[in-house]
Design a protein around this motif. Structure first.
Motif, PDB file in Angstrom:
ATOM      1  N   SER A  90       0.847  -1.194   0.000  1.00 46.00           N
ATOM      2  CA  SER A  90       0.000   0.000   0.000  1.00 46.00           C
ATOM      3  C   SER A  90       0.884   1.246   0.000  1.00 46.00           C
ATOM      4  CB  SER A  90      -0.900   0.007   1.228  1.00 46.00           C
ATOM      5  OG  SER A  90      -0.109   0.033   2.388  1.00 46.00           O
ATOM      6  N   GLY A  91       0.499   2.160  -0.789  1.00 44.22           N
ATOM      7  CA  GLY A  91       1.228   3.416  -0.862  1.00 44.22           C
ATOM      8  C   GLY A  91       2.337   3.399  -1.868  1.00 44.22           C
ATOM      9  N   ALA A  92       2.377   2.373  -2.695  1.00 46.56           N
ATOM     10  CA  ALA A  92       3.448   2.293  -3.670  1.00 46.56           C
ATOM     11  C   ALA A  92       3.253   3.289  -4.795  1.00 46.56           C
ATOM     12  CB  ALA A  92       3.558   0.882  -4.222  1.00 46.56           C
ATOM     13  N   SER A  93       2.050   3.604  -5.052  1.00 51.11           N
ATOM     14  CA  SER A  93       1.774   4.468  -6.197  1.00 51.11           C
ATOM     15  C   SER A  93       2.057   5.924  -5.880  1.00 51.11           C
ATOM     16  CB  SER A  93       0.329   4.296  -6.640  1.00 51.11           C
ATOM     17  OG  SER A  93      -0.535   4.636  -5.557  1.00 51.11           O
ATOM     18  N   GLY A  94       2.157   6.237  -4.599  1.00 49.23           N
ATOM     19  CA  GLY A  94       2.375   7.629  -4.265  1.00 49.23           C
ATOM     20  C   GLY A  94       3.789   8.045  -4.632  1.00 49.23           C
ATOM     21  N   VAL A  95       3.887   9.166  -5.303  1.00 48.76           N
ATOM     22  CA  VAL A  95       5.202   9.628  -5.727  1.00 48.76           C
ATOM     23  C   VAL A  95       5.924  10.339  -4.596  1.00 48.76           C
ATOM     24  CG1 VAL A  95       6.422  11.128  -7.321  1.00 48.76           C
ATOM     25  CG2 VAL A  95       4.497   9.776  -8.114  1.00 48.76           C
ATOM     26  N   GLN A  96       5.163  11.288  -4.065  1.00 46.91           N
ATOM     27  CA  GLN A  96       5.804  12.038  -2.984  1.00 46.91           C
ATOM     28  C   GLN A  96       5.298  11.483  -1.671  1.00 46.91           C
ATOM     29  OE1 GLN A  96       4.890  16.122  -3.622  1.00 46.91           O
ATOM     30  NE2 GLN A  96       6.606  16.434  -5.029  1.00 46.91           N
ATOM     31  N   ARG A  97       6.088  10.759  -1.115  1.00 45.84           N
ATOM     32  CA  ARG A  97       5.678  10.168   0.163  1.00 45.84           C
ATOM     33  C   ARG A  97       6.893  10.066   1.066  1.00 45.84           C
ATOM     34  NH1 ARG A  97       6.933   6.243  -3.329  1.00 45.84           N
ATOM     35  NH2 ARG A  97       8.054   4.462  -2.499  1.00 45.84           N
ATOM     36  N   CYS A  98       6.560  10.071   2.298  1.00 49.72           N
ATOM     37  CA  CYS A  98       7.633   9.851   3.261  1.00 49.72           C
ATOM     38  C   CYS A  98       7.806   8.356   3.427  1.00 49.72           C
ATOM     39  CB  CYS A  98       7.303  10.499   4.603  1.00 49.72           C
ATOM     40  SG  CYS A  98       8.552  10.179   5.835  1.00 49.72           S
ATOM     41  N   LEU A  99       9.006   8.024   3.481  1.00 51.11           N
ATOM     42  CA  LEU A  99       9.284   6.598   3.581  1.00 51.11           C
ATOM     43  C   LEU A  99       8.800   6.002   4.889  1.00 51.11           C
ATOM     44  CD1 LEU A  99      12.801   6.348   1.927  1.00 51.11           C
ATOM     45  CD2 LEU A  99      10.672   5.304   1.170  1.00 51.11           C
ATOM     46  N   VAL A 100       8.759   6.843   5.886  1.00 53.60           N
ATOM     47  CA  VAL A 100       8.324   6.312   7.177  1.00 53.60           C
ATOM     48  C   VAL A 100       6.881   5.871   7.114  1.00 53.60           C
ATOM     49  CG1 VAL A 100       8.145   6.807   9.630  1.00 53.60           C
ATOM     50  CG2 VAL A 100       9.947   7.855   8.282  1.00 53.60           C
ATOM     51  N   ASN A 101       6.134   6.549   6.286  1.00 57.64           N
ATOM     52  CA  ASN A 101       4.729   6.189   6.182  1.00 57.64           C
ATOM     53  C   ASN A 101       4.477   5.157   5.111  1.00 57.64           C
ATOM     54  OD1 ASN A 101       3.956   7.889   8.183  1.00 57.64           O
ATOM     55  ND2 ASN A 101       3.732   9.649   6.818  1.00 57.64           N
ATOM     56  N   SER A 102       5.508   4.620   4.593  1.00 59.62           N
ATOM     57  CA  SER A 102       5.301   3.668   3.501  1.00 59.62           C
ATOM     58  C   SER A 102       4.673   2.393   4.035  1.00 59.62           C
ATOM     59  CB  SER A 102       6.628   3.348   2.827  1.00 59.62           C
ATOM     60  OG  SER A 102       7.455   2.638   3.729  1.00 59.62           O
ATOM     61  N   GLY A 103       4.145   1.695   3.075  1.00 58.83           N
ATOM     62  CA  GLY A 103       3.396   0.498   3.421  1.00 58.83           C
ATOM     63  C   GLY A 103       4.237  -0.556   4.117  1.00 58.83           C
ATOM     64  N   VAL A 104       5.449  -0.670   3.695  1.00 59.08           N
ATOM     65  CA  VAL A 104       6.286  -1.725   4.272  1.00 59.08           C
ATOM     66  C   VAL A 104       6.535  -1.467   5.743  1.00 59.08           C
ATOM     67  CG1 VAL A 104       7.370  -2.477   2.148  1.00 59.08           C
ATOM     68  CG2 VAL A 104       8.315  -0.551   3.387  1.00 59.08           C
TER      69      VAL A 104
ATOM     70  N   ARG B  20       4.683   0.103   7.712  1.00 64.03           N
ATOM     71  CA  ARG B  20       3.476  -0.189   8.475  1.00 64.03           C
ATOM     72  C   ARG B  20       3.274  -1.684   8.645  1.00 64.03           C
ATOM     73  NH1 ARG B  20      -0.810   2.708   5.301  1.00 64.03           N
ATOM     74  NH2 ARG B  20       0.869   3.821   4.262  1.00 64.03           N
ATOM     75  N   GLU B  21       3.567  -2.374   7.615  1.00 63.46           N
ATOM     76  CA  GLU B  21       3.417  -3.823   7.717  1.00 63.46           C
ATOM     77  C   GLU B  21       4.368  -4.407   8.740  1.00 63.46           C
ATOM     78  OE1 GLU B  21       3.922  -5.580   3.930  1.00 63.46           O
ATOM     79  OE2 GLU B  21       2.060  -4.759   3.121  1.00 63.46           O
ATOM     80  N   ILE B  22       5.546  -3.895   8.725  1.00 65.54           N
ATOM     81  CA  ILE B  22       6.517  -4.408   9.683  1.00 65.54           C
ATOM     82  C   ILE B  22       6.101  -4.048  11.095  1.00 65.54           C
ATOM     83  CG2 ILE B  22       8.888  -4.133  10.472  1.00 65.54           C
ATOM     84  CD1 ILE B  22       9.751  -4.089   7.575  1.00 65.54           C
ATOM     85  N   THR B  23       5.629  -2.844  11.246  1.00 63.88           N
ATOM     86  CA  THR B  23       5.170  -2.430  12.577  1.00 63.88           C
ATOM     87  C   THR B  23       4.046  -3.317  13.057  1.00 63.88           C
ATOM     88  OG1 THR B  23       5.584  -0.192  11.761  1.00 63.88           O
ATOM     89  CG2 THR B  23       4.596  -0.394  13.927  1.00 63.88           C
ATOM     90  N   GLN B  24       3.171  -3.609  12.151  1.00 62.67           N
ATOM     91  CA  GLN B  24       2.072  -4.482  12.497  1.00 62.67           C
ATOM     92  C   GLN B  24       2.568  -5.887  12.830  1.00 62.67           C
ATOM     93  OE1 GLN B  24      -0.507  -5.177   9.221  1.00 62.67           O
ATOM     94  NE2 GLN B  24      -2.259  -5.670  10.469  1.00 62.67           N
ATOM     95  N   PHE B  25       3.489  -6.312  12.048  1.00 60.13           N
ATOM     96  CA  PHE B  25       4.069  -7.635  12.270  1.00 60.13           C
ATOM     97  C   PHE B  25       4.718  -7.721  13.635  1.00 60.13           C
ATOM     98  CE2 PHE B  25       6.031 -11.555  11.138  1.00 60.13           C
ATOM     99  CZ  PHE B  25       7.305 -11.531  11.655  1.00 60.13           C
ATOM    100  N   VAL B  26       5.470  -6.706  13.944  1.00 60.03           N
ATOM    101  CA  VAL B  26       6.192  -6.717  15.218  1.00 60.03           C
ATOM    102  C   VAL B  26       5.222  -6.689  16.386  1.00 60.03           C
ATOM    103  CG1 VAL B  26       7.646  -5.273  16.662  1.00 60.03           C
ATOM    104  CG2 VAL B  26       8.336  -5.755  14.342  1.00 60.03           C
ATOM    105  N   SER B  27       4.200  -5.958  16.219  1.00 61.82           N
ATOM    106  CA  SER B  27       3.292  -5.814  17.352  1.00 61.82           C
ATOM    107  C   SER B  27       2.433  -7.047  17.550  1.00 61.82           C
ATOM    108  CB  SER B  27       2.414  -4.576  17.138  1.00 61.82           C
ATOM    109  OG  SER B  27       1.728  -4.701  15.888  1.00 61.82           O
ATOM    110  N   THR B  28       2.077  -7.705  16.472  1.00 60.42           N
ATOM    111  CA  THR B  28       1.151  -8.813  16.613  1.00 60.42           C
ATOM    112  C   THR B  28       1.856 -10.157  16.805  1.00 60.42           C
ATOM    113  OG1 THR B  28       1.100  -9.016  14.214  1.00 60.42           O
ATOM    114  CG2 THR B  28      -0.617  -7.687  15.247  1.00 60.42           C
ATOM    115  N   GLU B  29       2.890 -10.382  16.054  1.00 59.29           N
ATOM    116  CA  GLU B  29       3.537 -11.690  16.116  1.00 59.29           C
ATOM    117  C   GLU B  29       4.282 -11.862  17.416  1.00 59.29           C
ATOM    118  OE1 GLU B  29       2.266 -13.556  12.732  1.00 59.29           O
ATOM    119  OE2 GLU B  29       3.740 -14.359  14.116  1.00 59.29           O
ATOM    120  N   GLU B  30       4.221 -13.074  17.916  1.00 58.08           N
ATOM    121  CA  GLU B  30       4.953 -13.327  19.152  1.00 58.08           C
ATOM    122  C   GLU B  30       6.402 -13.669  18.803  1.00 58.08           C
ATOM    123  OE1 GLU B  30       2.157 -16.664  19.999  1.00 58.08           O
ATOM    124  OE2 GLU B  30       4.050 -17.704  20.332  1.00 58.08           O
ATOM    125  N   GLU B  31       7.207 -13.428  19.760  1.00 57.86           N
ATOM    126  CA  GLU B  31       8.632 -13.618  19.529  1.00 57.86           C
ATOM    127  C   GLU B  31       8.991 -15.096  19.517  1.00 57.86           C
ATOM    128  OE1 GLU B  31      10.181  -9.659  21.871  1.00 57.86           O
ATOM    129  OE2 GLU B  31      11.268 -11.536  22.057  1.00 57.86           O
TER     130      GLU B  31
END
Lengths: 362, 138
Positions: free
Chosen positions: A102-116, A118-129
């Motif tokens: 998500s967010g790949a099509s956006g040209v001007q975007r901040c990388l911090v808000n990029s989809g990846v 967010r996915e990683i953040t979600q992954f880290v928060s949900t997946e158990e260690e």
């Protein structure tokens, strides 16, 4: 890689033997396989094929390498050598770009808000260690090579002014100039002299004995031999006749034909056979050796029986002194023609060969 | 931390970005990835990635782990689909609970992720193995 580390069991496998090309990266690959097996188990698999785990481990290693390459590529593109978080994020985006995020099509975007992210953040928060099962050391372990010490380190002064002291020191002079060799043998001068005198005495003794024997052999029938054997002195006894010095022509009578006949007649077959005509003649008429000799000379010449044995005969002690002198005269008379020194040399040489034989007698 | 090279946002956006970034990275440090740090550092060093920051290494590890889990999940789906298809009427047990990761499932799932993995099923001694007896030269 041990199976005990993984909780997932190994199923039956229909795999053939593949030749393992062991590279230097075996340890890293093994670690990756373990980690991947843990992940599969957490997913829900009970078992796994070994080839599948190998392949998955290889894929994980490739993923890490590709991510690192992309990140360093982006850093170089921005004119840097050290990577930062945005390089990594961009690298992840490259690897996931075909799948889309998500967010790949956006040209001007901040990388911090990029989809990846967010996915990683979600992954880290949900997946158990699932931490790795074993602590592993830092690898690869690199061995530091041992350098030769420099002049300053060794505390030496460089031999020339043009040589700075931070250079490695010169090797020891014994390696390239001269290596001293120590003679391990102990040279005892006195013992060496004693040994030398002993050898000289031995040589003189053997020379003397040889001379005496030659003298006794040379004078026909004059010398009383104390060997106890019956027979003329012309018998060539207890000596190697082949090594005796050659006699001048006519000096020695060839009367040996008679002597074997006298001594061994009737005792040995071979002698009997040879001397059949002589025996017949003896039976017929009186024994006239001279005539018989002449007759026999024309005919068969019998074999001369040499008596070779270890006869104990003390050469030096048996001869009285006056006979010794007479010996020498006769001996010197005989060998007037030849050079005296040359003769001595020959005798010594033969004495040296004869030495073991003489030693037994002495 | 290096300064962000974010494109054209206002000061507020930058502030948000910074905070977002910081939160993100701090949350990363709490999570211990399955792939050990030493392994990741080794392979990153091999590929030219130079960064002394541990958080970036963790980020790479987490990204890889995420990828692996997705692949494994897809393979699991394939395996379960394979087991569910033939329903045996004889056995009263619903299904065999034996889930085995095979090369078939793995290759299918990796295909979706762009990795071509083909596994030879068996190895023959000579080219004529398995051929029909009529076609084989004797």
């Amino acid at each position: 890689m041990s199976d005990g580390n993984k909780d997932s069991g190994r199923g039956q496998q229909i795999s053939s033997k593949k030749s393992r090309l062991s590279g230097g990266d075996d340890f890293g690959r093994a670690i990756a396989k373990i980690a991947v097996a843990q992940l599969c188990e957490s997913t829900g698999f009970h078992y796994s094929r070994r080839s599948a785990i190998d392949a998955l481990g290889e894929v994980a290693v490739r993923y890490i390498c590709d991510l690192g390459k992309s990140a360093s590529f982006y850093a170089n593109l921005a004119g840097r050598t050290g990577c930062n978080v945005f390089d990594v994020i961009q690298g992840i985006q490259d690897l996931d770009s075909w799948r889309g995020f998500s967010g790949a099509s956006g040209v001007q975007r901040c990388l911090v808000n990029s989809g990846v992210v967010r996915e990683i953040t979600q992954f880290v928060s949900t997946e158990e260690e699932i931490p790795f099962v074993q602590p592993i050391p830092r690898f690869p372990v690199s061995r530091m090579p041992k350098h030769a010490p420099s002049f300053a380190q060794a505390g030496e002064e460089p031999p020339g002014e043009h040589i700075p002291d931070w250079l490695p020191r010169l090797p020891d002079p014994h390696t390239y100039v001269h290596t001293s060799v120590w003679n391990k043998r102990d040279t005892d001068v006195k013992a060496d002299m004693v040994e030398l005198a002993k050898r000289r005495r031995k040589a003189e003794r053997s020379l003397l004995s040889l001379q005496q024997r030659l003298a006794c052999n040379g004078t026909a029938g004059f010398r009383p031999t104390k060997d106890g054997h019956v027979g003329n002195g012309n018998q060539v006894v207890n000596d190697n006749p082949l090594l005796a010095s050659p006699l001048p022509y006519g000096e020695k009578q060839v009367s040996e034909i008679a002597s074997p006949l006298k001594a061994y007649s009737g005792k040995r077959l071979s002698v009997l056979e040879t001397f059949v005509p002589v025996i017949k003649a003896a039976k017929v008429g009186s024994l006239d050796f001279n005539t018989n000799e002449r007759k026999l000379l024309h005919g068969i010449r019998p074999t001369v029986q040499f008596k070779v044995g270890t006869v104990k005969k003390s050469v030096a002690a048996s001869l009285p002194s006056d006979t010794l002198i007479a010996d020498k005269d006769s001996w010197s008379l005989k060998y007037d023609e030849k050079d005296d020194k040359k003769k001595r040399a020959e005798i010594i040489f033969r004495a040296a060969i004869d030495k073991p034989h003489e030693l037994a007698q002495l | 931390m290096n300064s962000s090279s974010s494109s054209s946002m206002g000061g507020e956006g930058r502030h948000d970005d910074d905070s977002g970034l910081t939160e993100f990275l701090s949350s990363l440090m709490d999570y211990t990835p399955t792939i050990p740090d030493e392994l990741t550092e080794h392979y990153l060093g091999k590929s030219g990635f130079h960064c002394p920051d541990l958080r970036l290494t963790r980020l790479v590890s987490v990204a890889t782990q995420k990828f692996m889990l997705e692949v494994a999940n897809d393979a699991l789906q394939h395996c379960k689909a394979r087991q569910a298809a033939p329903v045996k009427d004889k056995s009263k047990q619903p299904k065999e609970k034996r889930l085995v990761l095979t090369m078939d499932d793995l290759s299918k799932s990796l295909q979706e992720y762009g990795v071509n993995l083909k596994h030879q099923e068996y190895f023959a001694d000579n080219p004529s193995t398995g051929m029909e007896p009529t076609s084989r030269e004797e």
